[in-house]
Write a protein that holds these residues in place. Structure first.
Motif, mmCIF file in Angstrom:
data_model
loop_
_atom_site.group_PDB
_atom_site.id
_atom_site.type_symbol
_atom_site.label_atom_id
_atom_site.label_comp_id
_atom_site.label_asym_id
_atom_site.label_seq_id
_atom_site.Cartn_x
_atom_site.Cartn_y
_atom_site.Cartn_z
ATOM 1 N N UNK A 16 0.802 -1.221 0.000
ATOM 2 C CA UNK A 16 0.000 0.000 0.000
ATOM 3 C C UNK A 16 0.831 1.264 0.000
ATOM 4 N N UNK A 17 1.887 1.290 0.788
ATOM 5 C CA UNK A 17 2.759 2.465 0.833
ATOM 6 C C UNK A 17 3.396 2.698 -0.528
ATOM 7 N N UNK A 18 3.862 1.644 -1.162
ATOM 8 C CA UNK A 18 4.487 1.785 -2.475
ATOM 9 C C UNK A 18 3.470 2.196 -3.538
ATOM 10 N N UNK A 19 2.234 1.690 -3.427
ATOM 11 C CA UNK A 19 1.188 2.119 -4.363
ATOM 12 C C UNK A 19 0.865 3.596 -4.175
ATOM 13 N N UNK A 20 0.784 4.027 -2.930
ATOM 14 C CA UNK A 20 0.493 5.441 -2.659
ATOM 15 C C UNK A 20 1.573 6.331 -3.253
ATOM 16 N N UNK A 21 2.828 5.935 -3.087
ATOM 17 C CA UNK A 21 3.908 6.756 -3.641
ATOM 18 C C UNK A 21 3.910 6.705 -5.160
ATOM 19 N N UNK A 22 3.565 5.561 -5.745
ATOM 20 C CA UNK A 22 3.506 5.473 -7.212
ATOM 21 C C UNK A 22 2.462 6.431 -7.770
ATOM 22 N N UNK A 23 1.325 6.535 -7.102
ATOM 23 C CA UNK A 23 0.292 7.474 -7.533
ATOM 24 C C UNK A 23 0.757 8.916 -7.346
ATOM 25 N N UNK A 24 1.417 9.183 -6.232
ATOM 26 C CA UNK A 24 1.954 10.519 -5.995
ATOM 27 C C UNK A 24 2.965 10.897 -7.074
ATOM 28 N N UNK A 25 3.751 9.929 -7.511
ATOM 29 C CA UNK A 25 4.747 10.187 -8.547
ATOM 30 C C UNK A 25 4.113 10.540 -9.889
ATOM 31 N N UNK A 26 2.838 10.170 -10.061
ATOM 32 C CA UNK A 26 2.096 10.532 -11.272
ATOM 33 C C UNK A 26 1.373 11.868 -11.119
ATOM 34 N N UNK A 27 1.538 12.510 -9.964
ATOM 35 C CA UNK A 27 0.917 13.809 -9.746
ATOM 36 C C UNK A 27 -0.386 13.769 -8.987
ATOM 37 N N UNK A 28 -0.721 12.623 -8.414
ATOM 38 C CA UNK A 28 -1.973 12.508 -7.643
ATOM 39 C C UNK A 28 -1.782 13.013 -6.217
ATOM 40 N N UNK A 29 -2.783 13.705 -5.720
ATOM 41 C CA UNK A 29 -2.871 13.949 -4.290
ATOM 42 C C UNK A 29 -3.366 12.667 -3.633
ATOM 43 N N UNK A 30 -2.831 12.330 -2.468
ATOM 44 C CA UNK A 30 -3.082 11.004 -1.902
ATOM 45 C C UNK A 30 -3.433 11.090 -0.422
ATOM 46 N N UNK A 31 -4.425 10.289 -0.033
ATOM 47 C CA UNK A 31 -4.707 10.043 1.383
ATOM 48 C C UNK A 31 -4.188 8.656 1.713
ATOM 49 N N UNK A 32 -3.266 8.587 2.668
ATOM 50 C CA UNK A 32 -2.776 7.301 3.131
ATOM 51 C C UNK A 32 -3.490 6.926 4.419
ATOM 52 N N UNK A 33 -3.493 5.646 4.716
ATOM 53 C CA UNK A 33 -4.261 5.148 5.854
ATOM 54 C C UNK A 33 -3.609 3.870 6.354
ATOM 55 N N UNK A 34 -3.606 3.670 7.653
ATOM 56 C CA UNK A 34 -3.071 2.420 8.176
ATOM 57 C C UNK A 34 -2.591 2.561 9.598
ATOM 58 N N UNK A 35 -1.909 1.520 10.042
ATOM 59 C CA UNK A 35 -1.400 1.454 11.404
ATOM 60 C C UNK A 35 0.099 1.680 11.413
ATOM 61 N N UNK A 36 0.614 1.994 12.600
ATOM 62 C CA UNK A 36 2.057 2.147 12.742
ATOM 63 C C UNK A 36 2.407 3.281 13.684
ATOM 64 N N UNK A 37 3.695 3.496 13.844
ATOM 65 C CA UNK A 37 4.199 4.562 14.696
ATOM 66 C C UNK A 37 3.857 5.920 14.078
ATOM 67 N N UNK A 38 3.273 6.798 14.868
ATOM 68 C CA UNK A 38 2.802 8.086 14.352
ATOM 69 C C UNK A 38 3.929 8.917 13.754
ATOM 70 N N UNK A 39 5.074 8.922 14.420
ATOM 71 C CA UNK A 39 6.194 9.715 13.914
ATOM 72 C C UNK A 39 6.716 9.145 12.600
ATOM 73 N N UNK A 40 6.773 7.825 12.494
ATOM 74 C CA UNK A 40 7.239 7.201 11.254
ATOM 75 C C UNK A 40 6.256 7.461 10.109
ATOM 76 N N UNK A 41 4.953 7.388 10.410
ATOM 77 C CA UNK A 41 3.948 7.669 9.391
ATOM 78 C C UNK A 41 4.054 9.109 8.913
#
Length: 263
Positions: free
Chosen positions: A20-45
């Motif tokens: 999911x993270x790699x897909x989000x960045x791939x879309x961003x690389x095409x010029x898309x604005x992106x909402x990411x979502x998921x679990x993990x350390x807040x600072x790392x996210x």
């Protein structure tokens, strides 16, 4: 770059790590604005969110919606619409896995897997479709799995949910066929994600094998190429399906599995 994706807006669930993270960045690389979502350390996210935004010159939001909750899942989509003006692309990627014989499978894990792997796809899609239909454009891409097409032992709940995602994809594609909205599923084989790394350990315990034996004799044995699928290979298909070039692709489950399901 697919110019037709510039300034589109996307929501990618389960996108703070792995596929999911790699897909989000791939879309961003095409010029898309992106909402990411998921679990993990807040600072790392936050560090990942900021890095992607700065690297690609787009807006990147984080929404920590709990996808096991129907209202939270719908809110994830509607809040993204409010923030960006539209949700043009929805990638239903969030998922979980548990490897266990079915007669020992924890009942609460079954409920959680149904909620996250399958029900969240329904709730997010339902929330996104009205806006997509009104604008005459939408791309819904569901991350299924090779296990959405074939089965393996000790994974009955996961296999059931991923088969459900494939069936859901086909049905919604038929409903939206004349609306400008496409709905497809990507069915990856094994990718070296944090999820698969955990699965290797669980499978080793379930089968009484070492982790190296599981990797070589169970996991890569399933893929005739004897290689893990890469993030870049999945992203290439995702971008194509989201672009104008993929406008006639709908209702299909595309395998990226090193030949696994050809056997």
């Amino acid at each position: 770059m697919f110019e037709d994706l510039r300034e589109r807006s996307a929501v990618v669930t389960g996108s703070t790590s792995g596929i999911g993270l790699h897909m989000a960045e791939a879309l961003a690389a095409q010029g898309c604005n992106v909402t990411i979502n998921g679990l993990g350390d807040k600072d790392e996210i936050e560090a990942e969110r900021k890095r992607i935004a700065e690297a690609h010159g787009v807006e990147v939001r984080f929404d920590g919606a709990n996808l096991m909750d129907a209202q939270e899942t719908a809110r994830l989509v509607t809040d993204a619409e409010e923030a960006f003006g539209a949700v043009d692309i929805l990638v239903n990627n969030a998922g979980m896995q548990k490897v266990s014989p079915i007669d020992e499978f924890p009942e609460d894990k079954w409920d959680q897997m149904i909620a996250l792997n399958l029900s969240a796809v329904f709730h997010a899609t339902k929330a996104a479709l009205p806006g997509m239909k009104s604008r005459g454009f939408g791309r819904i891409v569901n991350t299924a799995s090779a296990h959405g097409l074939v089965a393996s032992p000790f994974k009955a709940p996961y296999v059931a949910t991923k088969h459900g995602v494939v069936g859901f994809t086909k049905s919604v594609a038929l409903e939206t066929a004349e609306s400008g909205v496409t709905v497809n599923a990507i069915c990856p084989g094994y990718v070296e994600t944090p999820l698969v790394t955990g699965q290797i350990g669980d499978t080793a315990k379930a089968r009484g094998m070492t982790e190296e034996e599981v990797k070589n004799e169970v996991i890569l044995k399933a893929q005739p190429t004897k290689q893990f699928v890469t993030y870049e290979q999945l992203n290439g298909l995702l971008i194509y399906l989201c672009s104008d070039a993929g406008a006639s692709c709908t209702g299909s489950a595309y395998t990226v599995d090193g030949g696994w399901t050809a056997q």
